[in-house]
Design an enzyme around this catalytic site. Structure first.
Site, PDB file in Angstrom:
ATOM      1  N   GLY A  66       0.779  -1.240   0.000  1.00  0.00           N
ATOM      2  CA  GLY A  66       0.000   0.000   0.000  1.00  0.00           C
ATOM      3  C   GLY A  66       0.805   1.282   0.000  1.00  0.00           C
ATOM      4  O   GLY A  66       0.330   2.321  -0.450  1.00  0.00           O
ATOM      5  N   ASP A 128      -5.074   1.857  10.779  1.00  0.00           N
ATOM      6  CA  ASP A 128      -6.481   1.488  10.960  1.00  0.00           C
ATOM      7  C   ASP A 128      -6.654   0.867  12.347  1.00  0.00           C
ATOM      8  O   ASP A 128      -6.887   1.565  13.321  1.00  0.00           O
ATOM      9  CB  ASP A 128      -6.874   0.549   9.811  1.00  0.00           C
ATOM     10  CG  ASP A 128      -8.328   0.141   9.846  1.00  0.00           C
ATOM     11  OD1 ASP A 128      -9.109   0.798  10.539  1.00  0.00           O
ATOM     12  OD2 ASP A 128      -8.695  -0.845   9.178  1.00  0.00           O
ATOM     13  N   ASP A 184      -5.630  -0.391  -1.792  1.00  0.00           N
ATOM     14  CA  ASP A 184      -6.362  -1.288  -2.681  1.00  0.00           C
ATOM     15  C   ASP A 184      -7.657  -1.812  -2.084  1.00  0.00           C
ATOM     16  O   ASP A 184      -7.866  -1.773  -0.867  1.00  0.00           O
ATOM     17  CB  ASP A 184      -5.497  -2.522  -2.979  1.00  0.00           C
ATOM     18  CG  ASP A 184      -5.424  -3.450  -1.765  1.00  0.00           C
ATOM     19  OD1 ASP A 184      -4.977  -2.992  -0.687  1.00  0.00           O
ATOM     20  OD2 ASP A 184      -5.846  -4.622  -1.869  1.00  0.00           O
ATOM     21  N   ARG A 190      -5.152   0.584  -6.854  1.00  0.00           N
ATOM     22  CA  ARG A 190      -3.957   1.249  -6.301  1.00  0.00           C
ATOM     23  C   ARG A 190      -3.504   2.402  -7.188  1.00  0.00           C
ATOM     24  O   ARG A 190      -2.868   3.343  -6.734  1.00  0.00           O
ATOM     25  CB  ARG A 190      -2.807   0.249  -6.190  1.00  0.00           C
ATOM     26  CG  ARG A 190      -3.048  -0.878  -5.190  1.00  0.00           C
ATOM     27  CD  ARG A 190      -1.739  -1.612  -4.926  1.00  0.00           C
ATOM     28  NE  ARG A 190      -1.948  -2.905  -4.306  1.00  0.00           N
ATOM     29  CZ  ARG A 190      -2.124  -3.100  -2.997  1.00  0.00           C
ATOM     30  NH1 ARG A 190      -2.121  -2.079  -2.181  1.00  0.00           N
ATOM     31  NH2 ARG A 190      -2.294  -4.314  -2.506  1.00  0.00           N
TER      32      ARG A 190
HETATM   33  P1  IMP Z   1      -4.103  -2.085  10.531  1.00  0.00           P
HETATM   34  O1  IMP Z   1      -3.105  -3.176  10.800  1.00  0.00           O
HETATM   35  O2  IMP Z   1      -5.513  -2.478  10.872  1.00  0.00           O
HETATM   36  O3  IMP Z   1      -3.730  -0.729  11.115  1.00  0.00           O
HETATM   37  O4  IMP Z   1      -4.226  -1.946   8.970  1.00  0.00           O
HETATM   38  C1  IMP Z   1      -3.293  -1.429   8.233  1.00  0.00           C
HETATM   39  C2  IMP Z   1      -3.312  -2.021   6.853  1.00  0.00           C
HETATM   40  O5  IMP Z   1      -4.613  -2.433   6.418  1.00  0.00           O
HETATM   41  C3  IMP Z   1      -2.901  -0.937   5.919  1.00  0.00           C
HETATM   42  O6  IMP Z   1      -1.510  -0.952   5.732  1.00  0.00           O
HETATM   43  C4  IMP Z   1      -3.675  -1.245   4.669  1.00  0.00           C
HETATM   44  O7  IMP Z   1      -2.920  -2.100   3.845  1.00  0.00           O
HETATM   45  C5  IMP Z   1      -4.905  -1.951   5.135  1.00  0.00           C
HETATM   46  N1  IMP Z   1      -6.053  -1.005   5.222  1.00  0.00           N
HETATM   47  C6  IMP Z   1      -6.597  -0.488   6.334  1.00  0.00           C
HETATM   48  N2  IMP Z   1      -7.620   0.341   6.045  1.00  0.00           N
HETATM   49  C7  IMP Z   1      -7.726   0.341   4.704  1.00  0.00           C
HETATM   50  C8  IMP Z   1      -8.596   1.027   3.772  1.00  0.00           C
HETATM   51  O8  IMP Z   1      -9.496   1.828   4.127  1.00  0.00           O
HETATM   52  N3  IMP Z   1      -8.387   0.773   2.464  1.00  0.00           N
HETATM   53  C9  IMP Z   1      -7.416  -0.077   2.010  1.00  0.00           C
HETATM   54  N4  IMP Z   1      -6.575  -0.720   2.837  1.00  0.00           N
HETATM   55  C10 IMP Z   1      -6.725  -0.513   4.174  1.00  0.00           C
HETATM   56 MG    MG Z   2      -0.715  -2.231   4.140  1.00  0.00          MG
END
Ligand code: IMP
Ligand code: MG
Length: 212
Positions: A66, A128, A184, A190
């Protein structure tokens, strides 16, 4: 692909402008000006002109996939000696739009020795649940870098994300699923230059059954 866009959340111009600001914040942190530095040095630094021989070398750790576009744009705004060690982590398999728990895909085979004593800048596309950043921060810290700073393009305004401390956040966004500028949905979108939300029809069309 354009008709899959529901609305543009952050357009390419706003992204470029914010990257200029973030890059100059990173430059100021990596190229500290001593208190007793000559006035012309202090003035140059305040104007964004750095003597890179005085700057720390940094090691970027971008999290794939990403962050690719973000990193490509950011590094061209950082006139520094830098090394780049990419990492691959996944938490959103297939068309899932909520985190499924972070796991490291490719083991950190190159990283153990190479990060010791380095000034590391960890870069991810979006914060996230925070699982990814927590996991990777932990792995990097074990390798004893001289310093570790974190940088994300987006941070969702949800308690788990806001609770983590991040050094550089380009944009805070509402807690919704976004794509574009590297992000994505089931590996699509992307290449959209703006950060957007998708129509329900587009989400349904690329759903591979892994969403929860
Ligand atoms: P986390 O581990 O939940 O903080 O998520 C982080 C990863 O989830 C990011 O690096 C993204 O690859 C993916 N991600 C989280 N939210 C989104 C979104 O709204 N769109 C696309 N990918 C997301
Ligand atoms: Mg990611």
């Amino acid at each position: 692909m354009q008709r899959d866009i529901e609305r543009i959340l952050i357009d390419r111009h706003a992204i470029a402008q914010r990257l200029d600001e973030i890059a100059s914040q990173i430059m100021s942190a990596v190229c500290p000006v001593p208190d007793d530095a000559p006035a012309d040095w202090q003035r140059d630094a305040a104007n964004g002109v750095f003597d890179t021989s005085q700057c720390n070398q940094i090691t970027l750790v971008p999290i794939l996939t990403g962050s690719i576009i973000f990193v490509a744009d950011l590094i061209r705004r950082l006139p520094l000696y830098m090394q780049i060690n990419v990492m691959s982590v996944s938490s959103y398999p297939g068309s899932a739009t909520t985190s499924q728990g972070a796991t490291i895909n490719k083991q950190l085979t190159e990283l153990p020795e190479s990060l010791a004593g380095k000034h590391v800048l960890l870069i991810d596309d979006i914060l996230d649940s925070g699982n990814t950043l927590r996991l990777v921060t932990h792995e990097i810290t074990k390798r004893k870098p001289a310093s570790l700073r974190t940088c994300v393009l987006l941070r969702k305004q949800r308690p788990e994300a806001m609770a983590l401390s991040v050094d550089y956040v380009c944009f805070d966004i509402p807690d919704e699923f976004v794509v574009g500028y590297g992000l994505d949905y089931n590996d699509y979108y992307r290449n959209l230059p703006d950060i957007v939300t998708l129509t329900p029809e587009a989400i349904a069309a690329h759903d591979d059954g892994t969403s929860s």
